[in-house]
Each structure stands twice: as structure tokens, then as C-alpha cells.
Design an enzyme around this catalytic site. Structure first.
Site, PDB file in Angstrom:
ATOM      1  N   TYR A 198      17.802  -0.184  26.794  1.00  0.00           N
ATOM      2  CA  TYR A 198      16.637   0.557  26.308  1.00  0.00           C
ATOM      3  C   TYR A 198      17.034   1.977  25.944  1.00  0.00           C
ATOM      4  CZ  TYR A 198      12.048   2.669  25.888  1.00  0.00           C
ATOM      5  OH  TYR A 198      10.951   3.331  25.396  1.00  0.00           O
TER       6      TYR A 198
ATOM      7  N   THR B  52       2.917 -15.024 -18.628  1.00  0.00           N
ATOM      8  CA  THR B  52       4.269 -14.713 -18.171  1.00  0.00           C
ATOM      9  C   THR B  52       4.668 -13.431 -18.903  1.00  0.00           C
ATOM     10  OG1 THR B  52       5.381 -16.004 -19.906  1.00  0.00           O
ATOM     11  CG2 THR B  52       4.859 -17.144 -17.838  1.00  0.00           C
ATOM     12  N   HIS B  53       5.369 -12.556 -18.211  1.00  0.00           N
ATOM     13  CA  HIS B  53       5.736 -11.242 -18.769  1.00  0.00           C
ATOM     14  C   HIS B  53       4.500 -10.445 -19.213  1.00  0.00           C
ATOM     15  CE1 HIS B  53       9.894 -12.737 -18.895  1.00  0.00           C
ATOM     16  NE2 HIS B  53       9.397 -13.827 -19.444  1.00  0.00           N
TER      17      HIS B  53
ATOM     18  N   GLN C  98      10.269   3.996  21.607  1.00  0.00           N
ATOM     19  CA  GLN C  98       8.876   4.434  21.699  1.00  0.00           C
ATOM     20  C   GLN C  98       8.231   4.481  20.321  1.00  0.00           C
ATOM     21  OE1 GLN C  98       7.589   7.542  24.599  1.00  0.00           O
ATOM     22  NE2 GLN C  98       7.085   8.735  22.773  1.00  0.00           N
TER      23      GLN C  98
ATOM     24  N   SER D 177       3.524   9.535  25.131  1.00  0.00           N
ATOM     25  CA  SER D 177       3.008   8.530  24.193  1.00  0.00           C
ATOM     26  C   SER D 177       1.570   8.146  24.512  1.00  0.00           C
ATOM     27  CB  SER D 177       3.889   7.280  24.230  1.00  0.00           C
ATOM     28  OG  SER D 177       3.938   6.739  25.537  1.00  0.00           O
TER      29      SER D 177
ATOM     30  N   SER E 268     -17.761   7.352 -10.623  1.00  0.00           N
ATOM     31  CA  SER E 268     -17.015   8.582 -10.886  1.00  0.00           C
ATOM     32  C   SER E 268     -17.921   9.780 -10.657  1.00  0.00           C
ATOM     33  CB  SER E 268     -16.507   8.581 -12.331  1.00  0.00           C
ATOM     34  OG  SER E 268     -16.091   9.868 -12.721  1.00  0.00           O
TER      35      SER E 268
ATOM     36  N   GLU F  68      -7.484  -1.021  -5.277  1.00  0.00           N
ATOM     37  CA  GLU F  68      -6.567   0.111  -5.423  1.00  0.00           C
ATOM     38  C   GLU F  68      -6.095   0.603  -4.060  1.00  0.00           C
ATOM     39  OE1 GLU F  68      -8.226   1.960  -9.653  1.00  0.00           O
ATOM     40  OE2 GLU F  68      -8.738   2.948  -7.757  1.00  0.00           O
TER      41      GLU F  68
ATOM     42  N   LYS G   9     -18.734   4.762 -15.328  1.00  0.00           N
ATOM     43  CA  LYS G   9     -17.628   4.039 -14.710  1.00  0.00           C
ATOM     44  C   LYS G   9     -18.012   3.287 -13.442  1.00  0.00           C
ATOM     45  CE  LYS G   9     -13.504   5.388 -14.614  1.00  0.00           C
ATOM     46  NZ  LYS G   9     -12.344   6.098 -14.044  1.00  0.00           N
TER      47      LYS G   9
ATOM     48  N   ASN H 227      10.689  -0.384  31.394  1.00  0.00           N
ATOM     49  CA  ASN H 227      11.349  -1.038  30.265  1.00  0.00           C
ATOM     50  C   ASN H 227      10.872  -2.470  30.070  1.00  0.00           C
ATOM     51  OD1 ASN H 227      12.716   1.356  30.170  1.00  0.00           O
ATOM     52  ND2 ASN H 227      14.723   0.533  30.711  1.00  0.00           N
TER      53      ASN H 227
END
Length: 456
Positions: free
Chosen positions: A315, A153-154, A320, A23, A275, A288, A281, A108
Site C-alpha cells: 500500500y 458512412t463517413h 487515496q 480524506s 437561448s 451536449e 432557439k 489497508n
């Protein structure tokens, strides 16, 4: 390379298995907290007479050198994991005494301690980021108390609201997130150090002392639970997921608001992209990406829940897998909060004229017509039905409520008078919603003052 465990084994690991087991490629991020935990353990061993004071000081100073090497980028990251890498380097620096560091300790309880220290710091960092983000939201809200925006709403026009009121709804979400983080921090801030592999130790250790040195508020009461508990990680990933839910909802609105169909905001060049094909654009890449990155954190939460659901005590190597989930979640959360803070500081401009046109060109003031009749003594349900007839008339005739003549109003009910026109203006509609927690300007100013105090 010799194995870090005992001479119980006759041959080394297969190279592929060794790489699969390791690890060190990701848990090196724990080195600063691993060093702190080890320094506390060394001081305790010396205090309890398990090692000499001189040996304890050698270990503490050697660990401090390791931390400096890590910060300078010169630490030799060799070994299965960060814990063995530190111990190997410590022995190189201070000699045989370095091999005494692991007395009365297991990997541990060591890794459980490291993870709690790491998460405690991460929680503090994220909490501070949330506070700064809230301050930015409050600043934008303060500039737009009397700016109106359609409420939905909606995803259908419902009633106009103060833009500040809309933004303060997100403030409340992030306030709950901060509270959740602080509640989780209390459960994170318990020390498993000294639990050993699973059953404690025969050495006369002082767990309360190491807990005090590391700033923990107490110690785990059961050694089995101490090394196998990852509830605190699940709780953190759950809260991180909720924070990203809130950021993602906000992102969706920014994306919608910046579309030509809404036109409520425009993107400044510093926070938008273009773009490669369409020169006209401006793309809302930040929200996003935030919306997309939310899914990876959900995935980490689900993965850990699946890992934990079938584990016997104590453990197991499965655990891990918790670290990459935690590290990536912390990184994702911090970068999303940083990016969205910049977006709200300097990335968008509200189009006030477009917003004003939006709230003046729909039938979202219909409820206020029903309320108007109710204040004139008409039962609300009857007023509601009458208003429905008026709305139907407006839709069929292609008109708005403000366009009706007084004679037309009174044709639906004689209680309508000249003051109906003032009652249904957007500013009046919003201002009159002065119930506690409502969008009325007086209520919004009160809520804003409280919000500013909460994130000061």
C-alpha cells in the site's frame, strides 16, 4: 485533536499537512459499507474467541447506531478519514470495547474491502439503469420498425435503414456494457479483509467467514496483492468510459438530428433549453452535457493508470486518490444514464415526414441498382461499374434514379426492365436486406424480440 496512530510521534502534524493528508471530506461516502465490513469483522472476532461474544454484540450494535446517525445526518464526521471517524464515534458509544474493533485489521485491508463493497453496489445500480435504458430504447424501436432513416458512412448518405435497426445498434453497445460490468463484478467480489497491512495477522482469524457474511464469493489469495490491487477499479473506470463513449456517440447523433440541416427530430420543452439572446432557439443541452462529461471520466481513468504504474508493493498513500475518481465516475455515469433515459422517454419526437423525404431524395439506393443487375446475371463488379455510370449521369443532370425513364435505364444495360422502379423504392430497399443481422423488417422484428427478452 490526538493522532489516531501510536505514540511513536512526539508532536502533532502541521495543520496544513493534516488537512492535506485527510480524506474525510470525500470518503465519508464509504461509511455504510465501512460499517457493514466492521460488523462482519466484529462477528468474526467473537466467533474466533479473539473477543467475547458480548463484546462482539456491543460492537455490532454500536456500529448500527453509527449507521442510523449517518442516515439521519447527525454523524460527527471528525478525524483523518471515515475509518477513524467511525472508530472514534464507536468508542464514544460503547466505551473501551470500541478500541478492540481494529484487532487483526489494518486500514489497508479495511479500505480495500470498503471500496470493493461500494463498487459492487455501484455496478449493480448501473447495470439496472442500463437495463431500464434499454427497455426505453426498445419501446421507441418498436414504434419505428418501418420508419426509415438515412444510414451514413463517413457522415455521407450510404443506404437507408430501419430507424429501429439504428436504435438497436445502441442496444447492442449497452448490452456489451452490461456483460462487461458483470464480468468485472466477479473480480470485484473478492474479499481482501484479513490481509492486514500487507502480511496477514498473527490472530486466528477466519477470512472465509467474513467473506461469507459480506457476500463475497472468495478471498484474495495474497495479502500483498489484496491491499495494493486496484485493477478492479481500473476495469470499472474503463467500462464506465466505454458506456459514456456509447452515450456520447448517441448524443452526437441527437445533436445532429435536431439541427435545422437534418431536422430528423424535434425537442420537447421538458428536455430542451432556450437561448438568453436568440428567442427562436431550442438547445440540446442534455446530449451536449453528456458529450462533455465523458471527458472527465476518461480523465479519471488516465489519472489512476498513471498513479498505479510506478507504485511498489504494497500500500502507498497515492491510492487515496482512487476514491474521488470512483465516486465522481459513479455519480457522472448515473446522472448521464438517468438524463438520457428521460430524453428517450419523453424528450424527442421523430419527424417522420422529414425522414421520408430524406430517404427519397438521394442516391443511396445505388447499391440496389447493382444488386438488381447481379440478379439478372451480370457479374457484380460489372454491375457496380455500370451503376457508377448511371449515378454520374444522374448527378450531372440533377436527377434521382427514380426519375430516369425506362429507355434511359436500358441505354445503360438491356437487362433493366419495368421492375427496376419497385426495386429501388426506399421501403423495398430496406425490406430486401433480410440477411441475418440486417436492416430488413423481418430481421429487425426478430432482433427487437430478442432485445426485449434480454432487458426484461
Amino acid at each position: 485533536m490526538s493522532q489516531p496512530w501510536s505514540q511513536r510521534f512526539d508532536s502533532p502534524l502541521h495543520p496544513t499537512i493534516e488537512a492535506f493528508n485527510a480524506s474525510i471530506g470525500f470518503d465519508l461516502a464509504l461509511l455504510p459499507v465501512d460499517v457493514r465490513g466492521s460488523q462482519a469483522h466484529a462477528r468474526m472476532l467473537a466467533r474466533q474467541g479473539i473477543i467475547t461474544p458480548e463484546e462482539g454484540e456491543q460492537l455490532v450494535q454500536g456500529l448500527a447506531q453509527i449507521l442510523r446517525e449517518y442516515e439521519q445526518g447527525t454523524f460527527p464526521a471528525q478525524g483523518e478519514d471515515v475509518h477513524f471517524a467511525v472508530e472514534r464515534r464507536l468508542t464514544e458509544l460503547v466505551g473501551e470495547v470500541g478500541k478492540k474493533l481494529h484487532t487483526a485489521r489494518s486500514r489497508n485491508d479495511q479500505v480495500a474491502t470498503d471500496l470493493r463493497l461500494y463498487l459492487r453496489e455501484a455496478i449493480d445500480d448501473v447495470t439496472e439503469q442500463l437495463r431500464r435504458f434499454q427497455q426505453v430504447l426498445c419501446g421507441v424501436a418498436a414504434a419505428h420498425v418501418e420508419t426509415l432513416i438515412p444510414g451514413y458512412t463517413h457522415l455521407q448518405r450510404a443506404q437507408p435503414v430501419s430507424l429501429a435497426h439504428h436504435l438497436l445498434a445502441y442496444f447492442e453497445m449497452f448490452q456489451r456494457d452490461k456483460i462487461r460490468l458483470q464480468e468485472i463484478r466477479q473480480r470485484v467480489n473478492i474479499s481482501p479483509l484479513g490481509a492486514g497491512a500487507l502480511a496477514g495477522t498473527t490472530f486466528p482469524i477466519d477470512r472465509e467467514y467474513t467473506a461469507e457474511l459480506l457476500g463475497f464469493q472468495g478471498v484474495c489469495a495474497n495479502s500483498l496483492d489484496a491491499v495494493s490491487d486496484r485493477d478492479f477499479v481500473v476495469e470499472f473506470l474503463t467500462t464506465a468510459s466505454l458506456i459514456l463513449v456509447h452515450l456520447s456517440r448517441m448524443s452526437e447523433e441527437l445533436i445532429l438530428w435536431s439541427s435545422q440541416e437534418f431536422g430528423f427530430i424535434q425537442w420537447r420543452d421538458s428536455c430542451a433549453t432556450g437561448s438568453s439572446m436568440m428567442p427562436q432557439k431550442k438547445n440540446p443541452d442534455v446530449p451536449e452535457l453528456v458529450r462533455g462529461k465523458t471527458g472527465r471520466v476518461f480523465g479519471h481513468l488516465q489519472a489512476l493508470l498513471v498513479i498505479l504504474k510506478g507504485l511498489p508493493l504494497a500500500y502507498n498513500k497515492d491510492l487515496q486518490e482512487d476514491k474521488e475518481a470512483v465516486f465522481d465516475t459513479v455519480k457522472t455515469l448515473k446522472t448521464c444514464l438517468a438524463a438520457m433515459t428521460i430524453v428517450w422517454q419523453e424528450g424527442i419526437v421523430f419527424q417522420k415526414q422529414r425522414l421520408a423525404q430524406a430517404v427519397e431524395s438521394d442516391l443511396s439506393n445505388a447499391t440496389d441498382v447493382a444488386d438488381y443487375l447481379t440478379t439478372k446475371g451480370v457479374p457484380f463488379r460489372s454491375a457496380y461499374q455500370i451503376t457508377g455510370q448511371i449515378v454520374k449521369f444522374c448527378v450531372n443532370s440533377g436527377r434521382l434514379l427514380k426519375d430516369l425513364t425506362l429507355a434511359e435505364w436500358q441505354g445503360f444495360h438491356p437487362q433493366f426492365a419495368e421492375d427496376i422502379y419497385q426495386a429501388i423504392t426506399p421501403q423495398e430497399v430496406v425490406a430486401r436486406r433480410n440477411s441475418l443481422g440486417g436492416t430488413g423488417f423481418a430481421q429487425v422484428r426478430t432482433a427487437l424480440a430478442k432485445a426485449q427478452a434480454d432487458c426484461a
